[in-house]
Every structure is written in structure tokens, then in C-alpha cells.
Design a protein around this motif. Sequence first.
Motif, PDB file in Angstrom:
ATOM      1  N   MET A   1       0.836  -1.204   0.000  1.00  0.00           N
ATOM      2  CA  MET A   1       0.000   0.000   0.000  1.00  0.00           C
ATOM      3  C   MET A   1       0.875   1.260   0.000  1.00  0.00           C
ATOM      4  SD  MET A   1      -3.063   1.243  -0.033  1.00  0.00           S
ATOM      5  CE  MET A   1      -4.088  -0.151   0.428  1.00  0.00           C
ATOM      6  N   ARG A   2       1.915   1.254   0.850  1.00  0.00           N
ATOM      7  CA  ARG A   2       2.803   2.411   0.903  1.00  0.00           C
ATOM      8  C   ARG A   2       3.530   2.595  -0.417  1.00  0.00           C
ATOM      9  NH1 ARG A   2       6.497   2.740   6.103  1.00  0.00           N
ATOM     10  NH2 ARG A   2       4.369   2.870   6.947  1.00  0.00           N
ATOM     11  N   PHE A   3       3.907   1.471  -1.038  1.00  0.00           N
ATOM     12  CA  PHE A   3       4.594   1.534  -2.327  1.00  0.00           C
ATOM     13  C   PHE A   3       3.685   2.149  -3.390  1.00  0.00           C
ATOM     14  CE2 PHE A   3       5.773  -0.490  -6.399  1.00  0.00           C
ATOM     15  CZ  PHE A   3       7.058   0.014  -6.514  1.00  0.00           C
ATOM     16  N   VAL A   4       2.409   1.807  -3.325  1.00  0.00           N
ATOM     17  CA  VAL A   4       1.441   2.356  -4.276  1.00  0.00           C
ATOM     18  C   VAL A   4       1.325   3.868  -4.101  1.00  0.00           C
ATOM     19  CG1 VAL A   4      -0.981   2.375  -4.971  1.00  0.00           C
ATOM     20  CG2 VAL A   4       0.149   0.199  -4.438  1.00  0.00           C
ATOM     21  N   ARG A   5       1.336   4.320  -2.841  1.00  0.00           N
ATOM     22  CA  ARG A   5       1.268   5.761  -2.580  1.00  0.00           C
ATOM     23  C   ARG A   5       2.472   6.489  -3.136  1.00  0.00           C
ATOM     24  NH1 ARG A   5      -0.459   5.311   3.818  1.00  0.00           N
ATOM     25  NH2 ARG A   5      -2.622   4.616   3.476  1.00  0.00           N
ATOM     26  N   LEU A   6       3.633   5.859  -2.993  1.00  0.00           N
ATOM     27  CA  LEU A   6       4.851   6.466  -3.532  1.00  0.00           C
ATOM     28  C   LEU A   6       4.783   6.559  -5.056  1.00  0.00           C
ATOM     29  CD1 LEU A   6       7.626   4.806  -1.308  1.00  0.00           C
ATOM     30  CD2 LEU A   6       6.814   7.174  -1.229  1.00  0.00           C
ATOM     31  N   LEU A   7       4.244   5.518  -5.686  1.00  0.00           N
ATOM     32  CA  LEU A   7       4.117   5.537  -7.140  1.00  0.00           C
ATOM     33  C   LEU A   7       3.218   6.682  -7.597  1.00  0.00           C
ATOM     34  CD1 LEU A   7       3.817   1.750  -8.122  1.00  0.00           C
ATOM     35  CD2 LEU A   7       5.747   3.303  -8.514  1.00  0.00           C
ATOM     36  N   LEU A   9       3.061   9.528  -6.377  1.00  0.00           N
ATOM     37  CA  LEU A   9       3.775  10.804  -6.275  1.00  0.00           C
ATOM     38  C   LEU A   9       4.711  11.054  -7.454  1.00  0.00           C
ATOM     39  CD1 LEU A   9       4.813  10.759  -2.498  1.00  0.00           C
ATOM     40  CD2 LEU A   9       2.820  11.860  -3.524  1.00  0.00           C
ATOM     41  N   LEU A  10       5.129   9.973  -8.120  1.00  0.00           N
ATOM     42  CA  LEU A  10       6.177  10.088  -9.132  1.00  0.00           C
ATOM     43  C   LEU A  10       5.859  11.052 -10.278  1.00  0.00           C
ATOM     44  CD1 LEU A  10       7.538   6.422  -9.406  1.00  0.00           C
ATOM     45  CD2 LEU A  10       8.572   8.412  -8.281  1.00  0.00           C
ATOM     46  N   PRO A  11       4.656  11.032 -10.865  1.00  0.00           N
ATOM     47  CA  PRO A  11       4.402  11.964 -11.977  1.00  0.00           C
ATOM     48  C   PRO A  11       4.559  13.429 -11.570  1.00  0.00           C
ATOM     49  CG  PRO A  11       2.739  10.243 -11.930  1.00  0.00           C
ATOM     50  CD  PRO A  11       3.515  10.108 -10.660  1.00  0.00           C
ATOM     51  N   GLY A  12       3.992  13.783 -10.419  1.00  0.00           N
ATOM     52  CA  GLY A  12       4.081  15.176  -9.971  1.00  0.00           C
ATOM     53  C   GLY A  12       5.486  15.580  -9.582  1.00  0.00           C
ATOM     54  N   VAL A  13       6.202  14.686  -8.868  1.00  0.00           N
ATOM     55  CA  VAL A  13       7.586  14.979  -8.489  1.00  0.00           C
ATOM     56  C   VAL A  13       8.453  15.101  -9.739  1.00  0.00           C
ATOM     57  CG1 VAL A  13       9.630  14.105  -7.300  1.00  0.00           C
ATOM     58  CG2 VAL A  13       7.382  13.900  -6.225  1.00  0.00           C
ATOM     59  N   GLY A  14       8.195  14.242 -10.721  1.00  0.00           N
ATOM     60  CA  GLY A  14       8.926  14.341 -11.982  1.00  0.00           C
ATOM     61  C   GLY A  14       8.677  15.667 -12.669  1.00  0.00           C
ATOM     62  N   TYR A  55      -1.041  14.329 -11.548  1.00  0.00           N
ATOM     63  CA  TYR A  55       0.148  15.076 -11.120  1.00  0.00           C
ATOM     64  C   TYR A  55      -0.037  15.755  -9.758  1.00  0.00           C
ATOM     65  CZ  TYR A  55       1.918  14.587 -15.889  1.00  0.00           C
ATOM     66  OH  TYR A  55       2.384  14.085 -17.084  1.00  0.00           O
ATOM     67  N   ALA A  56      -1.281  15.883  -9.320  1.00  0.00           N
ATOM     68  CA  ALA A  56      -1.579  16.657  -8.110  1.00  0.00           C
ATOM     69  C   ALA A  56      -0.869  16.135  -6.855  1.00  0.00           C
ATOM     70  CB  ALA A  56      -3.087  16.714  -7.893  1.00  0.00           C
ATOM     71  N   PRO A  57      -0.874  14.819  -6.568  1.00  0.00           N
ATOM     72  CA  PRO A  57      -0.213  14.357  -5.335  1.00  0.00           C
ATOM     73  C   PRO A  57       1.276  14.715  -5.282  1.00  0.00           C
ATOM     74  CG  PRO A  57      -1.642  12.642  -6.210  1.00  0.00           C
ATOM     75  CD  PRO A  57      -1.548  13.697  -7.264  1.00  0.00           C
ATOM     76  N   GLY A  58       1.980  14.531  -6.390  1.00  0.00           N
ATOM     77  CA  GLY A  58       3.401  14.849  -6.409  1.00  0.00           C
ATOM     78  C   GLY A  58       3.675  16.331  -6.297  1.00  0.00           C
ATOM     79  N   LEU A  59       2.855  17.148  -6.961  1.00  0.00           N
ATOM     80  CA  LEU A  59       3.017  18.600  -6.860  1.00  0.00           C
ATOM     81  C   LEU A  59       2.817  19.076  -5.432  1.00  0.00           C
ATOM     82  CD1 LEU A  59       1.200  19.951 -10.062  1.00  0.00           C
ATOM     83  CD2 LEU A  59       3.651  19.956  -9.593  1.00  0.00           C
ATOM     84  N   ALA A  60       1.950  18.382  -4.714  1.00  0.00           N
ATOM     85  CA  ALA A  60       1.649  18.778  -3.336  1.00  0.00           C
ATOM     86  C   ALA A  60       2.805  18.535  -2.375  1.00  0.00           C
ATOM     87  CB  ALA A  60       0.406  18.042  -2.842  1.00  0.00           C
ATOM     88  N   THR A  61       3.859  17.834  -2.839  1.00  0.00           N
ATOM     89  CA  THR A  61       5.017  17.575  -1.962  1.00  0.00           C
ATOM     90  C   THR A  61       5.978  18.753  -1.917  1.00  0.00           C
ATOM     91  OG1 THR A  61       6.348  16.586  -3.749  1.00  0.00           O
ATOM     92  CG2 THR A  61       4.911  15.114  -2.492  1.00  0.00           C
ATOM     93  N   HIS A  62       5.653  19.849  -2.576  1.00  0.00           N
ATOM     94  CA  HIS A  62       6.615  20.955  -2.655  1.00  0.00           C
ATOM     95  C   HIS A  62       6.973  21.531  -1.293  1.00  0.00           C
ATOM     96  CE1 HIS A  62       3.405  23.921  -2.050  1.00  0.00           C
ATOM     97  NE2 HIS A  62       2.704  23.296  -2.980  1.00  0.00           N
ATOM     98  N   ASP A  63       6.067  21.399  -0.313  1.00  0.00           N
ATOM     99  CA  ASP A  63       6.393  21.915   1.019  1.00  0.00           C
ATOM    100  C   ASP A  63       7.515  21.099   1.671  1.00  0.00           C
ATOM    101  OD1 ASP A  63       4.723  19.715   1.158  1.00  0.00           O
ATOM    102  OD2 ASP A  63       3.774  20.348   3.027  1.00  0.00           O
ATOM    103  N   LEU A  64       7.611  19.813   1.338  1.00  0.00           N
ATOM    104  CA  LEU A  64       8.695  18.987   1.864  1.00  0.00           C
ATOM    105  C   LEU A  64      10.040  19.423   1.302  1.00  0.00           C
ATOM    106  CD1 LEU A  64       7.054  15.436   1.638  1.00  0.00           C
ATOM    107  CD2 LEU A  64       7.238  16.928   3.646  1.00  0.00           C
ATOM    108  N   TRP A  65      10.070  19.755   0.016  1.00  0.00           N
ATOM    109  CA  TRP A  65      11.323  20.209  -0.602  1.00  0.00           C
ATOM    110  C   TRP A  65      11.728  21.574  -0.043  1.00  0.00           C
ATOM    111  CZ3 TRP A  65      12.168  15.711  -1.856  1.00  0.00           C
ATOM    112  CH2 TRP A  65      11.291  14.923  -2.592  1.00  0.00           C
ATOM    113  N   LEU A  66      10.737  22.393   0.256  1.00  0.00           N
ATOM    114  CA  LEU A  66      11.029  23.693   0.872  1.00  0.00           C
ATOM    115  C   LEU A  66      11.669  23.509   2.244  1.00  0.00           C
ATOM    116  CD1 LEU A  66       7.889  25.837   0.011  1.00  0.00           C
ATOM    117  CD2 LEU A  66      10.228  26.348  -0.629  1.00  0.00           C
TER     118      LEU A  66
END
Length: 330
Positions: A1-7, A9-14, A55-66
Motif C-alpha cells: 500500500m505504501r509503495f502504491v502511494r509512492l508511485l 507521487l512520481l508523476p508530480g515529483v517528476g 500530477y496533483a499528489p506529487g506537486l503537493a510535496t513541494h512543502d517537503l522540498w522547501l
Amino acid sequence: MRFVRLLRLLPGVGLLCVGAILARAIASISGVPSLLVAIGLGAILVNGPGVPDRYAPGLATHDLWLAGGIVLMGASLTLETVREAGIVVLVVVVSVAGLTIGVVELLSRHAFGLDEKLGSLLAAGAGICGVSAVVAVAGAVRAREDQIAYAAATVLLFDAVTLVVYPTAGELLGLSDVVFGIWTGVSMFSTGPVVAVGVSYSEVAGQWATLTKLTRNALIGFVVIAYAASYARTETDGRLSARTLYEEFPTFIFGFLALAVFASLSLFSPTQLAAIDTAYSWLFSMAFVGLGSEIHLGKLRNTGLRPIVVVLLSLVLGSSVSLAVLMAVF
């Protein structure tokens, strides 16, 4: 399940990675700060073709990169840097930072009717260290993503303007290297433009600009704590407990302070410091593509030019007062 969540994120992070690469390439050609370009790309994307849902889930990780970028930025600050700046520079830095924050808060709340949290982000960005302070204070006041994006875009706009205005003003006024360096460090917003402008003026000016700016950056922890305490009181009916303050405090600041201590103890080699600098620069580039995607033109129209006018007035006042003091002292 966690692996699926990570997958997921990949389009948005990319997309964030591609945007960061493109932003830095455009900046290298145009001379526009890369973070400003990154925000612009994100805004163009969301207001133009739009962002597909995948793409939305990966884009939402921008606060982590900040947050990661802020932590790594701590390695550029040492306690020795603060000590070497001297009491005169320290007094000027604290005074101008306090004046700028106070003016922006007063104007935004009482003259221009801006949202209180947006005003606080603008005050921190203009008074301390640009987008880094915007991000740090955003966690303390629990600002919305669009407020962070608007404040960051406003600060970065002035970074671009001052890159041109300050060297021109320095030449016209015939400022000495020391005065010019301290002036840029105490009144310009972000570290990158300060160093660039100082070095372009002279090597001595660059040294003083960097030293002064890093001293000013050291105030970020105090400002975050002050805002966290203030908003915690406001949002808890005036009651402030240690637990509430901790919950309001962006804990990644502890990482920032830890790296500053490590740098003070000379635990990083020059090669490691260079790698850290490169890493947080890329993290910021990725994060601001995501932040740009939070800017919706329809909402931005409701804010209009008021944030820009507020920051402009504070910049004119702060830079004028600091220059007058510095020319009288040095």
C-alpha cells in the motif's frame, strides 16, 4: 500500500524536477532569478493548460522540498560570521529588520487591508531573508499555500528589480565598497541577489554584503518564534502553552539551527559545503515550481497590487534610513 502511494507521487515529483531544470536553464540565459522563473512556470502551467489529476499528489510535496532546503541552508551560517560583523553592523541589521517588519505589518493590516497572515509573510520576507523567511514563518502562522505563493512571488519580484537598481544607485551616489556592501546586505531581500550585487560592485563590497546578510539571516529563528507565539495566542483565545507553541513551531528550523552549529564547529569540508549549497538550491527550484502552481490568476486579482505597494514602501523606507545611517557612520 505504501509503495502504491509512492508511485502516485512520481508523476508530480517528476514534473517538479523538469520544471526546476527548465527554470534554471531559462535563468542562465535571461538573467532572471531562477526561483522567480520557477514560480512563473508553475503559474503558467496551472493557469494555461492546467494540471491533470495524476500530477496533483506529487506537486503537493513541494512543502517537503522547501523544508529540506531551509534545513540545508543552515550550513551556510556560522556563529563566527555573526561575531565578525561587529556591534555597529549588528545594531543596523536588527534596527532595519525591525523597522521593515513593523512597517509592513502596519501598512498591510491598517492601510491596505491585506489578510494578516499574508502581511506577516511579506514582513518576514522583506525584513529578514526573502523567500526563506516566507517559508519559515508560513509554518509558524499556518498560512495557506496561495498566501505563501503570493508572498514569495512578491519578494522574488523585488529581488529581480534590486539586482538592477542597487548597483546603479551605488555608482550614482559614489558609495564606498564597505557602505555599499553593508547597505545591500541590510536592505535587499534574498541572499543570492545580495551576494551577486555585492561581488559585482567589488570584492570588498561582496565580502561585507555576504557577512551582513548572513548576520541578518540569523534573526530568522527569533522571528519565527515571535510569530508562532503571537498567532498561537490569537488562535487560542489568548492562552499560550508550551505544547501549543511547539505545535505552531515549524520543527524543521531545528535542523537549520543544528547545521549552523555544525558549520560553526567546522565539521563540513569545503567540498561538502559546496554540495549542500547545490542541493538546497535545487530543492528550492523544485519547491517553487510547485508553489507557482498554487497561484490562480482569478484569486490573485482579488489581492491586486496591494502586496507589491506595501513591500515597495517598506523597501524605500528601510533602504533610505539604513543608507543614511551607514554614510554617517562609515
